[in-house]
Design a protein around this motif. Sequence first.
Motif, PDB file in Angstrom:
ATOM      1  N   LEU A 220      -2.987   3.220   2.883  1.00  0.00           N
ATOM      2  CA  LEU A 220      -1.713   3.520   2.222  1.00  0.00           C
ATOM      3  C   LEU A 220      -1.546   2.609   1.003  1.00  0.00           C
ATOM      4  N   ILE A 221      -1.738   1.325   1.207  1.00  0.00           N
ATOM      5  CA  ILE A 221      -1.595   0.348   0.122  1.00  0.00           C
ATOM      6  C   ILE A 221      -2.592   0.653  -0.995  1.00  0.00           C
ATOM      7  N   GLU A 222      -3.837   0.890  -0.614  1.00  0.00           N
ATOM      8  CA  GLU A 222      -4.884   1.151  -1.603  1.00  0.00           C
ATOM      9  C   GLU A 222      -4.635   2.434  -2.384  1.00  0.00           C
TER      10      GLU A 222
ATOM     11  N   VAL B 192       3.294  -2.700  -5.178  1.00  0.00           N
ATOM     12  CA  VAL B 192       3.088  -1.874  -3.982  1.00  0.00           C
ATOM     13  C   VAL B 192       3.482  -2.655  -2.733  1.00  0.00           C
ATOM     14  N   ASN B 193       3.027  -3.886  -2.642  1.00  0.00           N
ATOM     15  CA  ASN B 193       3.388  -4.720  -1.483  1.00  0.00           C
ATOM     16  C   ASN B 193       4.893  -4.943  -1.416  1.00  0.00           C
ATOM     17  N   GLN B 194       5.526  -5.135  -2.564  1.00  0.00           N
ATOM     18  CA  GLN B 194       6.980  -5.324  -2.605  1.00  0.00           C
ATOM     19  C   GLN B 194       7.707  -4.058  -2.143  1.00  0.00           C
ATOM     20  N   MET B 195       7.223  -2.896  -2.574  1.00  0.00           N
ATOM     21  CA  MET B 195       7.841  -1.629  -2.162  1.00  0.00           C
ATOM     22  C   MET B 195       7.769  -1.459  -0.644  1.00  0.00           C
ATOM     23  N   LEU B 196       6.618  -1.789  -0.069  1.00  0.00           N
ATOM     24  CA  LEU B 196       6.462  -1.648   1.378  1.00  0.00           C
ATOM     25  C   LEU B 196       7.324  -2.646   2.135  1.00  0.00           C
ATOM     26  N   SER B 197       7.389  -3.874   1.653  1.00  0.00           N
ATOM     27  CA  SER B 197       8.217  -4.869   2.345  1.00  0.00           C
ATOM     28  C   SER B 197       9.712  -4.610   2.144  1.00  0.00           C
TER      29      SER B 197
ATOM     30  N   ASP C 201       6.400  14.542  -3.775  1.00  0.00           N
ATOM     31  CA  ASP C 201       5.381  14.850  -4.782  1.00  0.00           C
ATOM     32  C   ASP C 201       5.084  13.643  -5.661  1.00  0.00           C
ATOM     33  N   SER C 202       5.860  12.579  -5.530  1.00  0.00           N
ATOM     34  CA  SER C 202       5.704  11.427  -6.418  1.00  0.00           C
ATOM     35  C   SER C 202       4.849  10.336  -5.781  1.00  0.00           C
ATOM     36  N   ILE C 203       4.296   9.509  -6.664  1.00  0.00           N
ATOM     37  CA  ILE C 203       3.428   8.414  -6.213  1.00  0.00           C
ATOM     38  C   ILE C 203       4.227   7.474  -5.313  1.00  0.00           C
ATOM     39  N   GLY C 204       3.608   7.065  -4.257  1.00  0.00           N
ATOM     40  CA  GLY C 204       4.246   6.180  -3.287  1.00  0.00           C
ATOM     41  C   GLY C 204       4.775   6.979  -2.122  1.00  0.00           C
ATOM     42  N   TYR C 205       5.549   7.987  -2.407  1.00  0.00           N
ATOM     43  CA  TYR C 205       6.141   8.810  -1.353  1.00  0.00           C
ATOM     44  C   TYR C 205       5.109   9.758  -0.750  1.00  0.00           C
TER      45      TYR C 205
ATOM     46  N   LYS D  73      -3.098  -6.337 -11.096  1.00  0.00           N
ATOM     47  CA  LYS D  73      -2.490  -7.308 -10.184  1.00  0.00           C
ATOM     48  C   LYS D  73      -0.995  -7.039 -10.013  1.00  0.00           C
ATOM     49  N   ARG D  74      -0.309  -6.736 -11.118  1.00  0.00           N
ATOM     50  CA  ARG D  74       1.131  -6.440 -11.049  1.00  0.00           C
ATOM     51  C   ARG D  74       1.391  -5.182 -10.216  1.00  0.00           C
ATOM     52  N   ILE D  75       0.535  -4.184 -10.366  1.00  0.00           N
ATOM     53  CA  ILE D  75       0.691  -2.944  -9.590  1.00  0.00           C
ATOM     54  C   ILE D  75       0.511  -3.237  -8.104  1.00  0.00           C
ATOM     55  N   GLU D  76      -0.511  -4.002  -7.771  1.00  0.00           N
ATOM     56  CA  GLU D  76      -0.752  -4.337  -6.367  1.00  0.00           C
ATOM     57  C   GLU D  76       0.418  -5.135  -5.776  1.00  0.00           C
ATOM     58  N   GLU D  77       0.950  -6.067  -6.546  1.00  0.00           N
ATOM     59  CA  GLU D  77       2.115  -6.836  -6.089  1.00  0.00           C
ATOM     60  C   GLU D  77       3.319  -5.914  -5.893  1.00  0.00           C
TER      61      GLU D  77
END
Length: 179
Positions: free
Chosen positions: A85-87, A38-43, A65-69, A32-36
């Motif tokens: 992307l989120i998933e 991810v949403n915070q990073m996108l916003s 090469d890193s996660i997210g980017y 749950k924290r990871i999903e939150e």
Amino acid sequence: KTVSSIYEEQNRKLRYSGLIIVLCWDRDRLAKRIEERVNQMLSSGLIEECQHILRTQGRKSQIFDSIGYAETLKYIDTEIGKQELIELIALHTKQLAKKQMTFLRRFPVKHGWPCLPPQSLQAQQNSSKSARLDFECLSLSIEQLAQECQKFLQNTESGAQNKVIYIDALTILQALAVS
């Protein structure tokens, strides 16, 4: 090379002591924290940041090469949609978290570092080659953690010794919020 292979290659006496404090999360709460996050990073502008890096540093930038980017670059290239992307960011972050916890469980035991609470390796039912690490974490107060740190400092004055303390993350964060 992996950290463990470098450590094994060096195979030398440690000159310094290290107290490693591992914050452990319940799997569901961590997910749950990871999903939150991810949403915070996108916003907070992850897509715009990636577009800026593309313009200024190009597609060869190591950051991609890193996660997210890496996933965001696929989104910018229209290979995936926003939901995917989120998933994908969440999935890859969860996979990394699992690898990190496996490392933090096995590495200290493998090298004989004392752990609090003590851990033991037991053979898995299906395979004699692999072993499963019995694992639990402590619910410590701030005062108890401080006492463990003090004990560690007192015991290492005579020579280098590493120690790992596994702490329930939620308990310690709640205690810090109250403090």
